[in-house]
Design a protein around this motif. Structure first.
Motif, short mmCIF file in Angstrom:
data_model
loop_
_atom_site.label_atom_id
_atom_site.label_comp_id
_atom_site.label_asym_id
_atom_site.label_seq_id
_atom_site.Cartn_x
_atom_site.Cartn_y
_atom_site.Cartn_z
N ARG A 167 39.91 95.27 43.14
CA ARG A 167 39.60 96.55 44.10
C ARG A 167 38.93 96.07 45.31
O ARG A 167 37.94 95.38 45.52
CB ARG A 167 38.45 97.29 43.21
CG ARG A 167 37.75 98.58 43.80
CD ARG A 167 38.97 99.69 43.97
NE ARG A 167 39.56 99.71 42.60
CZ ARG A 167 40.81 100.14 42.22
NH1 ARG A 167 41.70 100.19 43.21
NH2 ARG A 167 41.06 100.39 41.36
N HIS B 47 41.57 88.44 34.94
CA HIS B 47 40.75 88.63 34.20
C HIS B 47 39.13 88.81 34.45
O HIS B 47 38.63 88.13 35.32
CB HIS B 47 40.33 87.35 33.09
CG HIS B 47 39.73 87.80 31.55
ND1 HIS B 47 40.32 87.43 30.44
CD2 HIS B 47 38.51 88.10 31.44
CE1 HIS B 47 39.64 87.86 29.55
NE2 HIS B 47 38.46 88.16 30.12
N GLY C 29 33.42 95.77 39.30
CA GLY C 29 33.89 97.13 39.15
C GLY C 29 32.94 97.70 37.97
O GLY C 29 32.34 96.98 37.47
N ASP C 30 32.55 99.07 38.01
CA ASP C 30 31.75 99.77 37.20
C ASP C 30 32.11 99.54 35.68
O ASP C 30 31.25 99.07 34.83
CB ASP C 30 31.55 101.01 37.30
CG ASP C 30 32.54 101.71 37.75
OD1 ASP C 30 33.63 101.55 38.11
OD2 ASP C 30 32.75 103.25 36.96
N ALA C 31 33.42 99.53 35.21
CA ALA C 31 34.09 99.43 34.10
C ALA C 31 33.63 98.24 33.51
O ALA C 31 33.05 97.97 32.23
CB ALA C 31 35.10 100.04 33.78
N ALA C 32 34.12 97.14 34.42
CA ALA C 32 34.08 95.86 33.98
C ALA C 32 32.54 95.29 33.82
O ALA C 32 32.40 94.57 32.94
CB ALA C 32 34.79 94.95 34.98
N ASN D 67 33.55 103.26 41.27
CA ASN D 67 34.13 104.46 41.52
C ASN D 67 34.28 105.38 40.40
O ASN D 67 35.33 106.17 40.16
CB ASN D 67 35.60 103.81 41.99
CG ASN D 67 36.20 103.03 41.09
OD1 ASN D 67 36.05 102.87 39.77
ND2 ASN D 67 37.32 102.25 41.64
N GLY E 140 37.30 103.47 35.23
CA GLY E 140 38.02 102.04 34.76
C GLY E 140 39.32 102.49 34.32
O GLY E 140 39.82 102.77 33.50
N PHE E 141 40.23 102.12 35.29
CA PHE E 141 41.83 102.22 35.24
C PHE E 141 42.10 103.82 34.87
O PHE E 141 42.05 104.69 35.72
CB PHE E 141 42.51 101.39 34.06
CG PHE E 141 44.09 101.06 34.25
CD1 PHE E 141 44.76 102.19 34.82
CD2 PHE E 141 44.26 99.99 33.60
CE1 PHE E 141 46.09 101.84 34.96
CE2 PHE E 141 45.69 99.57 33.65
CZ PHE E 141 46.56 100.64 34.33
N HIS F 269 44.69 104.01 39.93
CA HIS F 269 44.32 102.42 39.66
C HIS F 269 44.91 101.56 40.66
O HIS F 269 44.30 100.81 41.27
CB HIS F 269 44.44 102.25 38.21
CG HIS F 269 44.31 100.93 38.11
ND1 HIS F 269 42.66 100.23 38.15
CD2 HIS F 269 44.81 99.70 37.55
CE1 HIS F 269 42.67 98.88 37.83
NE2 HIS F 269 43.90 98.80 37.75
C1 LIG Z 1 39.21 91.15 30.87
C2 LIG Z 1 40.15 92.20 31.48
N1 LIG Z 1 40.51 93.28 30.89
C3 LIG Z 1 41.28 94.28 31.17
C4 LIG Z 1 41.81 93.91 32.31
C5 LIG Z 1 42.74 95.13 32.94
N2 LIG Z 1 42.23 96.07 34.10
C6 LIG Z 1 42.31 95.53 35.26
S1 LIG Z 1 41.44 96.58 36.31
C7 LIG Z 1 41.11 97.44 34.98
C8 LIG Z 1 39.90 98.56 35.24
C9 LIG Z 1 38.49 98.30 35.69
O1 LIG Z 1 37.86 98.98 36.21
P1 LIG Z 1 36.56 99.11 36.98
O2 LIG Z 1 35.67 97.59 36.54
O3 LIG Z 1 35.83 100.13 37.02
O4 LIG Z 1 37.28 98.23 38.47
P2 LIG Z 1 38.08 99.44 39.35
O5 LIG Z 1 39.53 99.06 39.23
O6 LIG Z 1 37.78 100.71 38.84
O7 LIG Z 1 37.70 99.15 40.68
C10 LIG Z 1 41.22 97.15 33.86
C11 LIG Z 1 41.11 97.41 32.32
C12 LIG Z 1 41.58 93.02 33.34
N3 LIG Z 1 42.20 92.72 34.46
N4 LIG Z 1 40.71 92.23 32.72
#
Ligand SMILES: Cc1ncc(C[n+]2csc(CCOP(=O)(O)OP(=O)(O)O)c2C)c(N)n1
Length: 953
Positions: free
Chosen positions: A261, A325, A359-362, A393, A396-397, A462
């Motif tokens: 992102r 990852h 990223g917030d979800a990660a 944001n 997450g996806f 996304h």
């Molecule tokens: C360990 C891992 N799991 C799943 C994914 C697939 N994936 C890529 S982006 C994403 C969403 C991430 O959300 P967030 O962390 O909020 O970041 P954003 O894309 O919203 O900026 C996912 C599930 C990945 N790249 N790595």
């Protein structure tokens, strides 16, 4: 003071604040106040009902004992005293509540997705105030920087400071100095920086840069993935501020780790990667010259570096290459920072900063965060604080926060290290820049982590080809009509008369014209060279062909002996454990006789000689100072004082630094850290040791996405060594196998080296070889357990002498039978050799020859061909102790066959002997293990009939 003899004057107007302060401290921790006050407050509280606030403080009458005391006072009327005291107490309690929970009412969400809810503890009524109390002066003794203020004024200050565009969490910090620094830093200025006109314009310009970058690409490459920053553009002025303020506070280098992102935006607008280069990649061109080779990677994973000047000070930026990852780059960046700090002799750790963008979800979901935070204060891993910036944001996806975390904020994991956390509305860029400044100052002052949680939104899907309304229709309806932050900020500045609309437009147009010019230039842009062998890496080269690259690894016997002497000498008055003294005596004897050198002695000699040559040596892993198997003893511990003595740190003044580190109980984190370290420091021998080899499975992602593929994807070498205890000794399924097969599956294009050495001297050479050549490749070593003490597993010092080197294949020195008489050649690797040798001797099988494959990848086909060609009449047997679906077999099978086909040998297929295919790597029963082991050895030597290989059935 005691409760019954309370002097009435204590409750007079001024003292009431003092009591209120004491009361606040007591609330924090009852032990923070004198025991008399403690019991007094306890007594008071026992008259109330609420947990936090005694009823008397909410406007109910004092407990009678206080009333009695108060009524004796003649300084003020009882009512006045009561009123003043209660006002002060309640006000201070309310202030405290805002400090702790004000963030819950902060307006941090630009989309205002949730209706604002008032938190009861933030309401004056909760403390017993009524509307009539709003205008009465209350003495608060400089809390909030106000001596006396009305409730109205206090509330307005609190709302500004704690409930504006910024929500601050800091009361969880245990260090009083850090806590009060944050408090003062934000309260004195109501949590706002008064930016100069120039400052405001600069923020506006950075927003324009961020927004126009995305808009431009959106226009030219509609629907092409770029993982835009749209909706969180304030991240760019935030990063700019971190670098600028950091440079004023001594920062010289920033290593950034971030995911997809906004990465292209950061590359362009922060690292100043030319827009034309990015455009060229959008056109489908590679980021490095074709002839450099490698697979390359998608454009939003590539790393970069650059130098920029901030008010005369230079900042070197490095953006670490990133695999898909999420978050796994975190420990890699921190390891890299640590190595760079060492190189710059940055002992205070103020010059090099790790900046992780999440990223917030990660951030909430990935466990590697906790492992990385755990490094923060550890002696051999700490980097003086990491700055974390979250591009929050709110999605997450396709997954909304309610489905992706149990904690209220995505940042809660950062409380592990008690980092201050600033949640900030991305639509208020001044607040974003303001908190970025405070977080940077905090890191530079306290050498501790800080978190900036920039809450924005994701304007599109996304990725740019994704439709977000399938899953978040309400959110996306709001976003569709939500103005861009650049517009919001321009309007604000125009309103404040800090910018004219003409100038706002001119700035915007100028940027777009520039992008247009760069776009045209992108057509003819060609990367002129890859940047992979510069700086610390200069002098190193791309690895030559696979054969003949032994390096000069032998060391003169006299040098070996002198290292040996240091290794085995205990300082005067240092009392080591009796058993260790015996180990050292044995080592000394073997060194004196130049024979019977065991595994650990050879290892210390490899380390010691590299150190002597000026190379740093760093080994980290669980309990590796002593060694899991009590074999290493790199650190002596005084039995009386527990003082530590590290012999190999005492070689000479100009030796390399030696670090042997008992790591935290993490695999992915620590391996990632060491990989990062190895990327920054090609001249160090950097090793990670697994406790048992199989535990490396928790770090598989580091192996797959960095170690095995990093050079091919990103042109980044690493000389990292992985030491993985491996061998079948009846210790059960999990402690037998380091899953050698997994590493072999990853081997291609000369990416890594996999060895399973059987002699101490070969181990000595393979370690030294890592630094004695002009290229770097990761090395995976299957290391022994029982062999550490096997009397046969020893070498002579002469095997490490000058002009000796690593052997990829070891011939049979134990069997003098002539080539023509050999009927059977058994090829094996690692520990099983000793079982085969013993059984062959016992059964006097003179016509069996045993070859050892010490390096499995790169596969030494020429060397093997030479050995095998000597006995063309012989059957070729492969023997391993692992099950057939594991170990080396499926890797060596076709390669051995190719060697045989190329030879003049009678047999062109190797025959498999070993355990049959199995789901679990090993049995848990010793008797069954021994039975299996005996059978496979007998089959290999021709003493028992070979069962057809399972795969061939
Ligand atoms: C360990 C891992 N799991 C799943 C994914 C697939 N994936 C890529 S982006 C994403 C969403 C991430 O959300 P967030 O962390 O909020 O970041 P954003 O894309 O919203 O900026 C996912 C599930 C990945 N790249 N790595």
């Amino acid at each position: 003071m005691d409760e019954t003899s309370l002097d009435p004057s204590v409750l007079s107007g001024l003292n009431s604040t003092y009591i209120a302060d004491l009361y606040e401290k007591w609330l924090d921790d009852p032990n923070h106040v004198d025991s008399n006050w403690k019991s007094w407050f306890e007594n008071l509280k026992s008259n109330g009902s609420s947990n936090d606030v005694p009823d008397w403080a909410k406007g109910k009458p004092y407990p009678s004992d206080i009333m009695e005391t108060v009524s004796k006072s003649d300084a003020l009327s009882t009512d006045q005293v009561r009123q003043a005291t209660m006002d002060s107490l309640r006000a201070v309690m309310m202030i405290r509540a805002y400090r702790a929970r004000g963030h819950l009412e902060a307006k941090t969400d630009p989309l205002e997705l949730e209706d604002s809810v008032e938190h009861p503890e933030l309401s004056p009524e909760f403390y017993g105030f009524t509307k009539d109390d709003y205008d009465r002066p209350i003495f608060i003794d400089n809390v909030l920087g106000l001596e006396t203020a009305t409730l109205k004024q206090i509330l307005s200050t609190l709302k500004d400071t704690y409930c504006g565009s910024i929500g601050v969490e800091y009361l969880h910090i245990q260090d009083p100095e850090q806590k009060s620094w944050i408090q003062q830093r934000i309260e004195n200025i109501r949590n706002q920086t008064a930016f100069t006109d120039k400052g405001k314009e600069a923020i506006y310009e950075r927003l324009v840069d961020a927004e126009s970058f995305e808009r431009f690409l959106n226009k030219k490459y509609t629907g092409t993935k770029r993982f835009g920053l749209d909706g969180s553009e304030s991240v760019i002025p935030a990063l700019e501020q971190i670098a600028k303020r950091g440079s004023q506070l001594g920062l010289e280098e920033i290593v950034i780790g971030m995911a997809h992102r906004g990465r292209l935006n950061v590359l362009n607008n922060v690292l100043q990667k030319p827009f034309r280069a990015i455009i060229s990649e959008f056109m489908g061109n590679p980021s490095n010259p074709e002839e450099t080779g490698g697979s390359g990677d998608v454009k939003y994973h590539m790393g970069s570096s650059s130098d920029r000047e901030f008010d005369g000070a230079n900042i070197h930026f490095t953006l670490n290459a990133n695999p898909s990852h999420l978050e796994v780059v975190n420990p890699v960046v921190i390891g890299r920072v640590r190595a760079k700090q060492n190189q710059r002799k940055d002992v205070d750790r103020k010059k090099v900063l790790g900046l992780l963008i999440h990223g917030d979800a990660a951030f909430a979901g990935q466990g590697i965060l906790a492992e990385t935070f755990d490094f923060a204060e550890l002696r051999s891993y700490k980097t003086g604080g990491t700055l974390h910036l979250i591009i929050n944001n709110q999605i997450g996806f396709t997954t909304a926060p309610a489905y992706s975390r149990s904690s209220p904020y995505c940042t809660d994991v950062a409380k592990i290290v008690m980092a201050p956390i600033f949640h900030v509305n991305a639509d208020d860029p001044e607040s974003v820049v303001h908190v970025s400044r405070i977080a940077t100052e905090f890191r530079q002052k306290f050498s501790a982590d800080a978190v900036i949680d920039i809450i924005g939104y994701r304007r599109y899907g996304h990725n740019e080809g994704d439709e977000p309304s399938f899953t978040q229709p309400i959110m996306y309806r709001k976003i569709a009509s939500h103005p861009f932050v650049t517009k919001i900020y321009a309007d604000k500045l125009i309103n404040e008369k800090k910018l004219t609309s003409e100038l706002a437009k001119e700035i915007y147009d100028r940027r777009n014209d520039f992008l247009e010019e760069e776009f045209q230039a992108g057509n003819s842009y060609l990367p002129n060279k890859a940047d992979w062998l510069e700086g610390k890496w200069s002098g190193l080269k791309k690895a030559p062909g696979l054969e003949e690259r032994r390096g000069s690894t032998g060391v003169s016997i006299s040098k070996l002996k002198s290292i040996g002497n240091i290794m085995t000498t205990v300082p005067d008055k240092f009392e080591i454990h009796k058993k260790l003294q015996r180990v050292l005596d044995n080592r000394k004897r073997s060194l004196e006789s130049a024979s019977n050198i065991d595994w650990s002695t050879a290892e210390q000699l490899a380390f010691g000689t590299l150190l002597m040559e000026g190379n740093p040596v760093r080994l980290s892993g669980q309990d590796c100072g002593r060694g899991t198997f009590s074999q290493r003893h790199s650190v002596f511990i005084d039995q009386n004082s527990e003082d530590r003595y590290i012999p190999l740190s005492n070689i000479s003044k100009d030796q390399g630094s030696f670090e042997v580190i008992d790591s935290p109980l993490s695999e992915a984190g620590v391996l990632g850290f060491e990989y990062g370290f190895s990327q920054a420091e090609p001249n160090a021998l950097v090793m990670w040791e697994a406790q048992f080899g199989d535990f490396a499975n928790g770090a598989q992602v580091i192996v797959d996405q960095f170690i095995a593929s990093g050079e091919a994807k990103w042109l980044r070498m690493s000389g990292l060594v992985m030491l993985l205890p491996h061998g079948y000794e009846g210790q059960g399924p999990e402690h037998s196998s380091a899953r050698l097969e997994r590493y072999l599956r990853l081997c291609a294009e000369d990416n890594i080296q996999v060895v399973n050495c059987s002699t101490p001297s070969n181990y000595f050479h393979v370690l030294r070889r890592q630094l004695c050549r002009d290229f770097r490749k990761p090395l995976i070593v299957m290391t022994p357990k029982s062999l550490l003490r096997n009397k046969l597993c020893v070498s002579n010092l002469s095997d490490m002498d000058e002009n000796t080197s690593f052997h990829r294949v070891i011939g049979d020195n134990n069997n003098q039978t002539r080539d023509e008489e050999i009927t059977r050649v058994v090829i094996c690797s690692g520990k099983i050799f000793y079982d085969l040798l013993e059984a062959r001797e016992k059964n006097n099988l003179t016509n069996v020859r045993i070859l050892r494959l010490e390096q499995i990848y790169p596969f030494p086909k020429k060397s093997l061909l030479r050995f095998i060609s000597k006995t063309p009449q012989a059957e070729i047997i492969w023997c391993q102790e692992e099950p057939e679906n594991m170990g080396s077999w499926s890797f060596v099978d076709r390669r051995l066959e190719a060697v045989l086909i190329n030879s003049k040998c009678k047999y062109t297929r190797p025959i498999y002997t070993g355990r049959p295919e199995a789901a679990s790597p090993a049995t848990g029963t010793m008797s069954r293990h021994l039975r299996e082991q005996k059978l496979l050895v007998n089959q290999a030597l021709g003493l028992e009939k070979i069962k057809t290989a399972t795969a061939a059935e």
